[in-house]
Design a protein around this motif. Structure first.
Motif, PDB file in Angstrom:
ATOM      1  N   UNK A 381       7.439  20.216   8.293  1.00  0.00           N
ATOM      2  CA  UNK A 381       7.771  19.216   7.278  1.00  0.00           C
ATOM      3  C   UNK A 381       8.182  17.913   7.947  1.00  0.00           C
ATOM      4  N   UNK A 382       9.003  18.016   8.991  1.00  0.00           N
ATOM      5  CA  UNK A 382       9.483  16.827   9.694  1.00  0.00           C
ATOM      6  C   UNK A 382       8.333  16.072  10.362  1.00  0.00           C
ATOM      7  N   UNK A 383       7.377  16.811  10.934  1.00  0.00           N
ATOM      8  CA  UNK A 383       6.207  16.167  11.545  1.00  0.00           C
ATOM      9  C   UNK A 383       5.446  15.345  10.507  1.00  0.00           C
ATOM     10  N   UNK A 384       5.277  15.913   9.318  1.00  0.00           N
ATOM     11  CA  UNK A 384       4.521  15.223   8.266  1.00  0.00           C
ATOM     12  C   UNK A 384       5.299  14.029   7.736  1.00  0.00           C
ATOM     13  N   UNK A 385       6.624  14.186   7.601  1.00  0.00           N
ATOM     14  CA  UNK A 385       7.453  13.046   7.188  1.00  0.00           C
ATOM     15  C   UNK A 385       7.331  11.913   8.203  1.00  0.00           C
ATOM     16  N   UNK A 386       7.357  12.258   9.489  1.00  0.00           N
ATOM     17  CA  UNK A 386       7.229  11.239  10.541  1.00  0.00           C
ATOM     18  C   UNK A 386       5.883  10.530  10.458  1.00  0.00           C
ATOM     19  N   UNK A 387       4.827  11.282  10.153  1.00  0.00           N
ATOM     20  CA  UNK A 387       3.499  10.676  10.024  1.00  0.00           C
ATOM     21  C   UNK A 387       3.437   9.749   8.812  1.00  0.00           C
ATOM     22  N   UNK A 388       4.088  10.141   7.728  1.00  0.00           N
ATOM     23  CA  UNK A 388       4.149   9.302   6.527  1.00  0.00           C
ATOM     24  C   UNK A 388       4.854   7.987   6.845  1.00  0.00           C
ATOM     25  N   UNK A 389       5.949   8.090   7.605  1.00  0.00           N
ATOM     26  CA  UNK A 389       6.677   6.886   8.006  1.00  0.00           C
ATOM     27  C   UNK A 389       5.812   6.014   8.914  1.00  0.00           C
ATOM     28  N   UNK A 390       5.118   6.660   9.851  1.00  0.00           N
ATOM     29  CA  UNK A 390       4.267   5.929  10.795  1.00  0.00           C
ATOM     30  C   UNK A 390       3.140   5.189  10.077  1.00  0.00           C
ATOM     31  N   UNK A 391       2.668   5.759   8.968  1.00  0.00           N
ATOM     32  CA  UNK A 391       1.575   5.136   8.209  1.00  0.00           C
ATOM     33  C   UNK A 391       1.971   3.768   7.675  1.00  0.00           C
ATOM     34  N   UNK A 392       3.270   3.563   7.422  1.00  0.00           N
ATOM     35  CA  UNK A 392       3.820   2.258   7.069  1.00  0.00           C
ATOM     36  C   UNK A 392       3.085   1.641   5.869  1.00  0.00           C
ATOM     37  N   UNK A 393       3.083   2.375   4.762  1.00  0.00           N
ATOM     38  CA  UNK A 393       2.379   1.916   3.562  1.00  0.00           C
ATOM     39  C   UNK A 393       3.232   2.175   2.333  1.00  0.00           C
ATOM     40  N   UNK A 394       2.951   1.414   1.279  1.00  0.00           N
ATOM     41  CA  UNK A 394       3.658   1.601   0.017  1.00  0.00           C
ATOM     42  C   UNK A 394       3.256   2.918  -0.639  1.00  0.00           C
ATOM     43  N   UNK A 395       1.969   3.272  -0.526  1.00  0.00           N
ATOM     44  CA  UNK A 395       1.439   4.492  -1.130  1.00  0.00           C
ATOM     45  C   UNK A 395       0.732   5.309  -0.057  1.00  0.00           C
ATOM     46  N   UNK A 396       1.053   6.591   0.020  1.00  0.00           N
ATOM     47  CA  UNK A 396       0.478   7.443   1.055  1.00  0.00           C
ATOM     48  C   UNK A 396      -0.155   8.680   0.420  1.00  0.00           C
ATOM     49  N   UNK A 397      -1.378   8.968   0.834  1.00  0.00           N
ATOM     50  CA  UNK A 397      -2.075  10.184   0.432  1.00  0.00           C
ATOM     51  C   UNK A 397      -2.134  11.122   1.632  1.00  0.00           C
ATOM     52  N   UNK A 398      -1.764  12.380   1.440  1.00  0.00           N
ATOM     53  CA  UNK A 398      -1.734  13.350   2.533  1.00  0.00           C
ATOM     54  C   UNK A 398      -2.807  14.413   2.297  1.00  0.00           C
ATOM     55  N   UNK A 438     -11.934   8.174  -1.567  1.00  0.00           N
ATOM     56  CA  UNK A 438     -10.829   7.212  -1.725  1.00  0.00           C
ATOM     57  C   UNK A 438     -11.341   5.854  -2.181  1.00  0.00           C
ATOM     58  N   UNK A 439     -10.646   5.264  -3.148  1.00  0.00           N
ATOM     59  CA  UNK A 439     -11.009   3.955  -3.693  1.00  0.00           C
ATOM     60  C   UNK A 439      -9.779   3.057  -3.716  1.00  0.00           C
ATOM     61  N   UNK A 444      -2.327   5.193  -7.012  1.00  0.00           N
ATOM     62  CA  UNK A 444      -2.084   6.424  -6.263  1.00  0.00           C
ATOM     63  C   UNK A 444      -2.497   7.662  -7.061  1.00  0.00           C
ATOM     64  N   UNK A 445      -2.073   7.745  -8.318  1.00  0.00           N
ATOM     65  CA  UNK A 445      -2.373   8.914  -9.140  1.00  0.00           C
ATOM     66  C   UNK A 445      -3.872   9.051  -9.381  1.00  0.00           C
ATOM     67  N   UNK A 446      -4.526   7.943  -9.650  1.00  0.00           N
ATOM     68  CA  UNK A 446      -5.967   7.971  -9.904  1.00  0.00           C
ATOM     69  C   UNK A 446      -6.730   8.417  -8.660  1.00  0.00           C
ATOM     70  N   UNK A 447      -6.326   7.908  -7.509  1.00  0.00           N
ATOM     71  CA  UNK A 447      -6.981   8.306  -6.265  1.00  0.00           C
ATOM     72  C   UNK A 447      -6.772   9.789  -5.983  1.00  0.00           C
ATOM     73  N   UNK A 448      -5.557  10.266  -6.187  1.00  0.00           N
ATOM     74  CA  UNK A 448      -5.269  11.677  -5.929  1.00  0.00           C
ATOM     75  C   UNK A 448      -6.142  12.577  -6.802  1.00  0.00           C
ATOM     76  N   UNK A 449      -6.282  12.211  -8.067  1.00  0.00           N
ATOM     77  CA  UNK A 449      -7.090  13.012  -8.981  1.00  0.00           C
ATOM     78  C   UNK A 449      -8.570  12.958  -8.610  1.00  0.00           C
ATOM     79  N   UNK A 450      -9.046  11.758  -8.292  1.00  0.00           N
ATOM     80  CA  UNK A 450     -10.458  11.577  -7.937  1.00  0.00           C
ATOM     81  C   UNK A 450     -10.788  12.320  -6.632  1.00  0.00           C
TER      82      UNK A 450
END
Length: 562
Positions: A381-398, A438-439, A444-450
């Protein structure tokens, strides 16, 4: 002469910590046994490894403290598990003890009745955390053990005798798992996660009776290598990129007088701290709040935290100094540190990959951060949180790209400060299909569903080898046989890899199929790959085939059929 044992009727924080530590040690000794219980005879059985690393993360936090209060130790342990959880088994384990921790809030000591109620609370929390709970797994063993514990605790005050009865019931439940989950019965094994939980309970008993395990829970060499790789990756960032220079961690014990003047609200507290920096994590319960933040002025964070209580632990590290030292050590004194400004992007995609070629493919298609992991080493979990932080974006898709990483990704999303959505991809082909969908003009929600819809339009096949003899899916499989697996079903087996791959593809390709992507692993051979390509081109004339050198371990070939 009969040995006189000290009867323990209450557990304080120190003794509860000993239970957790001994539980982790016993699981560590038996991790390979648990790994071997993997249902599929593939070379990536990792339930024991994931549970071991998760427990190790929890006891690491426990060893840092010395509280006599049971609730504080339980909370510390639960938070360590939460951030260190790996794989589905690790996430479920973390949720079992998260519920346990909630049930003992405010308690200095625990009786057997309170301990049993906490086990029951843990089961309820874990079941809620899983979208579709499956019986015959670690959940069932935990549930049956907890139910028995509640009954036993009404009559038994001696913790050692109490835990013995809990273990007996857990073992009975474990033996029943093949009756609840047909695939276990077919293969002739009990549930691996449930077995791991029984070993943890065994460790609890050792702590109560005075027996000691000889081997401490420690990550193996693979883990240390992965940690080192992550450490080295930091050298690709300039020191001047660090906008908030002090890694600040603070733990606060709530004070009733201060709370009377200013009511604690986690969301409001989080919002206030977010003004001071980034990489913010806030975890709180009735007694404590723990904060991690990268801030430029740590004093502001400490001042705000003190308005709710007293500082218990404070840790502040100068990240610019650390990073400069790291660069000097790894690259010498002439490493360039030219300044650069980095704004947050609107979107970023974090994905998990195994193999250098697959990593390059994901990055080429637009992935912002690729976590090295997958079959052989699930990221925590911590590794993924660190990657989310590293992505440095307002919206993140994993994109987890592995069914055993989805829960850890969802847990990371729940504690990350960004807006995060997990697209539950379970294979590399699903991840690639989702990434292509990805579009950036959608939210964020629309992309996740698509992207979720897109991942359902591909079929995945994999060729690997058996690590033991078994009977499964109506097939007799011998150790060393190659296996063709499609959507968790073993389709083909044999001693000749090319023949196994061809039979697998024949089962996957139909009249609607238009495209096959072949991802060659690190042990694939050029002649075999060419033979497979020739087979597809001659047998399925309307289907195109593309080849990628993925370099993934364990799986000679991964096929995507669209």
């Amino acid at each position: 002469m009969k040995e006189v044992r000290n009867v323990i009727k209450k557990l304080n924080g120190h003794k509860l910590g000993e239970l957790f530590i001994e539980g982790a040690m016993e699981l560590s000794k038996q991790a390979e046994v648990v790994d071997a219980l993997n249902v599929f005879p593939v070379p990536d059985g990792d339930t024991g490894t994931n549970m071991n690393l998760t427990m190790t993360s929890g006891v690491k936090e426990v060893k840092k403290g010395s509280s006599e209060q049971a609730s504080a130790v339980a909370s510390t342990f639960a938070k360590g598990l939460l951030m260190g959880a790996r794989g589905n088994s690790g996430v479920i384990l973390s949720q079992l003890f998260r519920g346990f921790s909630k049930a003992v809030e405010g308690k200095k000591e625990l009786t057997t009745e309170q301990f049993a109620e906490a086990l029951e609370s843990g089961v309820q929390t874990a079941y809620k955390a899983v979208m579709k709970p499956v019986e015959g797994t670690i959940l069932t063993v935990a549930k049956d053990a907890a139910k028995h514990a509640v009954k036993a605790s009404k009559k038994e005050e001696d913790f050692a005798r109490f835990i013995k009865t809990v273990i007996k019931e857990a073992e009975k439940s474990l033996k029943r798992t093949p009756e609840l989950l047909p695939v276990l019965k077919e293969v002739g094994v009990v549930d691996s996660g449930g077995q791991g939980l029984v070993y943890i309970y065994d460790g609890f008993l050792m702590a109560l009776t005075g027996e000691k395990s000889q081997r401490a829970a420690q990550p193996d060499m693979k883990d240390l290598i992965n940690i080192e790789h992550h450490h080295n990756a930091q050298s690709h960032t300039m020191t001047s990129d660090i906008e908030f220079g002090y890694c600040t961690e603070v733990m606060v014990k709530f004070d009733e007088n201060k709370l009377a003047q200013k009511t604690y609200d986690e969301q409001a507290f989080r919002a206030k701290l977010s003004e001071y920096g980034d990489s913010l994590l806030v975890v709180s319960d009735e007694d404590l709040v723990k904060v991690h933040i990268h801030a430029e002025y740590p004093g502001n964070v400490l001042t705000e935290a003190q308005t709710y209580g007293n500082l218990l632990q404070v840790k502040i590290e100068n990240m610019r100094e650390q990073h400069s030292n790291l660069l000097r050590e790894e690259n010498g004194p002439h490493q360039s540190t030219a300044p650069s400004q980095k704004e947050k992007t609107d979107f970023a995609i974090v994905t998990v990959s195994m193999g250098e070629g697959i990593e390059k493919l994901f990055k080429g298609l637009g992935a912002s951060v690729v976590i090295s992991g997958g079959q052989t080493m699930n990221p925590s979990t911590e590794d993924i949180v660190a990657a989310i932080e590293e992505a440095h974006a307002e919206n993140v898709l994993v994109l987890p790209n592995n069914g055993n990483i989805v829960l850890a990704a969802e847990q990371a999303a729940s504690v990350a400060d960004n807006k995060v959505s997990v697209v539950p991809t379970k294979t590399v082909p699903q991840g690639l299909a989702a990434l292509l969908a990805f579009n950036p003009t959608k939210n964020l929600a629309e992309n996740a569903e698509h992207m979720k819809e897109a991942m359902g339009e591909v079929r995945t096949g994999e060729v690997t080898y058996a690590v033991r003899d078994t009977q499964m899916d109506g097939k007799t499989i011998e150790k060393g046989d190659f296996m063709g697996i499609s959507e968790k079903n073993i389709v083909s087996t044999g001693r000749e890899r090319t023949a196994v791959a061809k039979e697998l593809l024949a089962s996957m390709i139909d009249e609607q199929s238009e495209m096959v992507t072949l991802i060659a692993g690190e042990d694939s051979e050029e002649a075999e790959t060419k033979a497979i390509i020739d087979y597809v081109e001659k047998t399925f004339t309307d289907v195109e085939i593309d080849t990628v050198e993925g370099g993934q371990p364990l799986y000679s070939y991964i096929f995507s059929v669209e």
